[in-house]
Scaffold this active site. Structure first.
Site, PDB file in Angstrom:
ATOM      1  N   PRO A 159      -6.853  -7.684  -3.446  1.00 40.59           N
ATOM      2  CA  PRO A 159      -7.887  -7.458  -2.368  1.00 40.59           C
ATOM      3  C   PRO A 159      -7.278  -5.887  -1.903  1.00 40.59           C
ATOM      4  O   PRO A 159      -7.242  -5.349  -0.533  1.00 40.59           O
ATOM      5  CB  PRO A 159      -7.551  -8.154  -1.560  1.00 40.59           C
ATOM      6  CG  PRO A 159      -5.923  -9.100  -1.318  1.00 40.59           C
ATOM      7  CD  PRO A 159      -6.714  -9.108  -2.287  1.00 40.59           C
ATOM      8  N   CYS A 160      -7.463  -5.216  -3.023  1.00 43.35           N
ATOM      9  CA  CYS A 160      -6.984  -3.769  -2.939  1.00 43.35           C
ATOM     10  C   CYS A 160      -8.123  -3.243  -2.328  1.00 43.35           C
ATOM     11  O   CYS A 160      -7.903  -2.216  -1.383  1.00 43.35           O
ATOM     12  CB  CYS A 160      -7.334  -2.940  -3.961  1.00 43.35           C
ATOM     13  SG  CYS A 160      -8.226  -3.198  -5.159  1.00 43.35           S
TER      14      CYS A 160
END
Length: 172
Positions: A133-134
């Site tokens: 989850p950047c």
């Protein structure tokens, strides 16, 4: 051998890539670094892992936190791997700043400081969008500072998760 498949998300078509070990890439069409780690030789094939990944995305885009564990096969530098490992620990609906990740790495390495910009570079090169989850990484003042898939997608992903602590303009 790498395999590919496609997923039609509410935010646009996504390319999925995997090998015998795990998921190697997920990219929105036309995003920065699109298919960067895709081998020259690959086969379009619906392997069992892709069914799990698509189910994960179905749950995610319905506004719920997926509870399906997706095996990953991330390939990058030692530093990138450190950053991506931290990304995987950011809980659904939460955010973390580039600076917080930099301090976490500095502490782990026993050094005084680490560059938040270097962290930003590693975050931007994350090959597995959304699942790693950047999009949950924000600027110090809550601003949305870049996303390889586009800021519009980052906003939508944070809205899906009802994440707090970020602002479209970085103010307030």
């Amino acid at each position: 051998m790498q395999y590919i498949s496609y997923y039609d998300s509410p935010l646009g078509k996504m390319l999925l890539a995997a090998d015998e070990i795990g998921l190697t890439g997920v990219w929105f069409d036309a995003q920065k670094y699109f298919a960067r780690c895709l081998d020259e030789a690959y086969e379009e094939k619906e392997i069992p892992l892709f069914a799990d990944v698509k189910k994960w995305f179905d749950v995610y885009f319905s506004g719920k936190e997926p509870d399906i564990l997706i095996p990953l096969h991330l390939i990058g530098t030692k530093f990138q791997m450190e950053v991506w490992e931290i990304l995987c620990t950011i809980p659904y609906g939460k955010t973390k700043t580039y600076g917080e990740i930099a301090r976490q790495i500095a502490f782990k390495r026993g050094i005084r400081t680490m560059s938040a910009q270097a962290v930003g570079g590693a975050v931007g090169h994350n090959p597995v969008s959304v699942i790693v989850p950047c999009h949950r990484v924000i600027g110090t003042n809550g601003s949305l500072t870049g996303y390889a898939g586009g800021i519009d997608k980052k906003i939508k992903l944070l809205e899906i998760e009802k994440a707090k602590g970020w602002h479209k303009d970085g103010n307030s």
